[in-house]
Design a protein around this motif. Structure first.
Motif, PDB file in Angstrom:
ATOM      1  N   ASP A 119      -8.620   2.483   4.806  1.00 26.81           N
ATOM      2  CA  ASP A 119      -9.707   1.514   4.985  1.00 26.81           C
ATOM      3  C   ASP A 119      -9.208   0.108   5.293  1.00 26.81           C
ATOM      4  N   LEU A 120      -8.131  -0.298   4.629  1.00 30.79           N
ATOM      5  CA  LEU A 120      -7.692  -1.688   4.709  1.00 30.79           C
ATOM      6  C   LEU A 120      -6.224  -1.761   5.136  1.00 30.79           C
ATOM      7  N   GLU A 121      -5.989  -2.457   6.243  1.00 28.63           N
ATOM      8  CA  GLU A 121      -4.641  -2.650   6.764  1.00 28.63           C
ATOM      9  C   GLU A 121      -4.294  -4.139   6.722  1.00 28.63           C
ATOM     10  N   HIS A 122      -3.005  -4.433   6.655  1.00 31.08           N
ATOM     11  CA  HIS A 122      -2.595  -5.833   6.709  1.00 31.08           C
ATOM     12  C   HIS A 122      -1.160  -5.917   7.216  1.00 31.08           C
ATOM     13  N   PHE A 123      -0.791  -7.097   7.679  1.00 34.72           N
ATOM     14  CA  PHE A 123       0.613  -7.379   7.948  1.00 34.72           C
ATOM     15  C   PHE A 123       0.850  -8.878   7.841  1.00 34.72           C
ATOM     16  N   ALA A 124       2.095  -9.245   7.611  1.00 41.47           N
ATOM     17  CA  ALA A 124       2.469 -10.653   7.498  1.00 41.47           C
ATOM     18  C   ALA A 124       2.590 -11.252   8.896  1.00 41.47           C
ATOM     19  N   PHE A 125       1.853 -12.331   9.145  1.00 40.26           N
ATOM     20  CA  PHE A 125       1.914 -13.036  10.423  1.00 40.26           C
ATOM     21  C   PHE A 125       3.205 -13.850  10.433  1.00 40.26           C
ATOM     22  N   GLU A 126       4.066 -13.559  11.383  1.00 38.98           N
ATOM     23  CA  GLU A 126       5.400 -14.145  11.388  1.00 38.98           C
ATOM     24  C   GLU A 126       5.443 -15.513  12.062  1.00 38.98           C
ATOM     25  N   GLY A 127       6.524 -16.213  11.803  1.00 38.33           N
ATOM     26  CA  GLY A 127       6.797 -17.450  12.512  1.00 38.33           C
ATOM     27  C   GLY A 127       6.288 -18.714  11.856  1.00 38.33           C
ATOM     28  N   ILE A 128       5.529 -18.570  10.744  1.00 36.54           N
ATOM     29  CA  ILE A 128       4.967 -19.735  10.064  1.00 36.54           C
ATOM     30  C   ILE A 128       5.309 -19.620   8.571  1.00 36.54           C
ATOM     31  N   PRO A 129       6.565 -19.814   8.200  1.00 34.27           N
ATOM     32  CA  PRO A 129       7.002 -19.533   6.829  1.00 34.27           C
ATOM     33  C   PRO A 129       6.374 -20.430   5.764  1.00 34.27           C
ATOM     34  N   ALA A 130       5.899 -21.602   6.139  1.00 36.06           N
ATOM     35  CA  ALA A 130       5.297 -22.492   5.142  1.00 36.06           C
ATOM     36  C   ALA A 130       4.051 -21.872   4.516  1.00 36.06           C
ATOM     37  N   GLY A 131       3.365 -21.037   5.283  1.00 37.01           N
ATOM     38  CA  GLY A 131       2.165 -20.383   4.766  1.00 37.01           C
ATOM     39  C   GLY A 131       2.382 -18.939   4.372  1.00 37.01           C
ATOM     40  N   ASN A 132       3.271 -18.248   5.106  1.00 37.36           N
ATOM     41  CA  ASN A 132       3.502 -16.818   4.874  1.00 37.36           C
ATOM     42  C   ASN A 132       2.181 -16.044   4.764  1.00 37.36           C
ATOM     43  N   GLU A 133       1.296 -16.298   5.709  1.00 45.80           N
ATOM     44  CA  GLU A 133      -0.029 -15.684   5.651  1.00 45.80           C
ATOM     45  C   GLU A 133      -0.014 -14.237   6.122  1.00 45.80           C
ATOM     46  N   SER A 134      -0.801 -13.420   5.440  1.00 49.42           N
ATOM     47  CA  SER A 134      -1.059 -12.063   5.895  1.00 49.42           C
ATOM     48  C   SER A 134      -2.447 -12.005   6.523  1.00 49.42           C
ATOM     49  N   VAL A 135      -2.582 -11.173   7.544  1.00 49.46           N
ATOM     50  CA  VAL A 135      -3.874 -10.953   8.195  1.00 49.46           C
ATOM     51  C   VAL A 135      -4.313  -9.529   7.896  1.00 49.46           C
ATOM     52  N   TRP A 136      -5.640  -9.306   7.876  1.00 54.81           N
ATOM     53  CA  TRP A 136      -6.196  -8.074   7.322  1.00 54.81           C
ATOM     54  C   TRP A 136      -7.239  -7.484   8.257  1.00 54.81           C
TER      55      TRP A 136
END
Length: 228
Positions: A119-136
């Motif tokens: 149901d739910l997938e995610h991965f870490a959006f690379e290249g912006i280490p200050a945030g280390n954001e994952s997208v879902w």
């Protein structure tokens, strides 16, 4: 504050507060996984006895709590205290930023967890280490969930927020704000992540700050991510 449905197993609620003196809103998203297990994405305050807390409890069992980047952690500890049986996840580096959470915080993996699939997938959006954001991506509802990577601060807002949104490029359209673009350290990696994100077949975008986009969502996201 109250939960509002987005789809059969997807809800959201917003919270108004000040960040560094700027009046803004932030959004919590609640996903119900099979077995009535709940995942709380970017928690907001849910005081004991509040209607919002009761609403969440009525949906199922809070099993996972996620801070999706290194900025959205302000309300993580009280949420974890409200649901002591939940597994709490945060991005790489958050434990160092919030040492008080380190004992209970699990590092969010860069890729999918079997417990959340399909149901739910995610991965870490690379290249912006200050945030280390994952997208879902919530597949049953075709919904993309992002936090600070994409923003659109529309509508009737306090004048300081309107000025801030205009200066960062997120007032009149969905955008990667200048505040995020300034933190990019590896543009090629960010571009790869943008391309990967656009492979998801989403039809709706839920962002943490202000708008929910359910019209021409893919085209708007593709245009915004073209900055990479």
């Amino acid at each position: 504050m109250q939960l509002e449905p987005l789809d059969t197993h997807l809800w959201h609620a917003t919270h108004a507060f000040k960040a560094n003196g700027l009046p803004i809103t932030t959004r919590m998203t609640v996903v119900r996984l099979p077995g009535h297990k709940l995942l709380i994405h970017s928690p907001i305050p849910m005081p004991p006895g509040s209607a919002l807390l009761r609403q969440v409890q009525d949906l199922g069992s809070v099993t996972y709590i996620v801070a999706p980047n290194k900025m959205h952690h302000l309300f993580l500890a009280p949420c974890a205290a409200a649901f002591p049986g939940a597994a709490v996840y945060g991005p790489q580096g958050l434990a160092q930023k919030r040492p008080g959470l380190a004992a209970t915080l699990r590092t969010l993996p860069a890729g999918d967890l079997p417990e959340w699939l399909p149901d739910l997938e995610h991965f870490a959006f690379e290249g912006i280490p200050a945030g280390n954001e994952s997208v879902w991506f919530h597949r049953p509802s075709a919904t993309l969930i992002v936090t600070d990577l994409l923003q659109w601060m529309a509508g009737d807002l306090p004048w300081p927020t309107r000025v801030y949104a205009a200066l960062t490029g997120a007032r009149s359209q969905l955008a990667v704000p200048l505040t995020v673009r300034a933190l990019v350290r590896d543009r090629a990696a960010a571009a790869r992540s943008a391309e990967r994100l656009l492979r998801w077949p989403f039809a709706r975008v839920v962002v943490a700050h202000n708008c929910i986009i359910d019209t021409d969502a893919r085209a708007q996201v593709a245009r915004a991510l073209a900055v990479f």
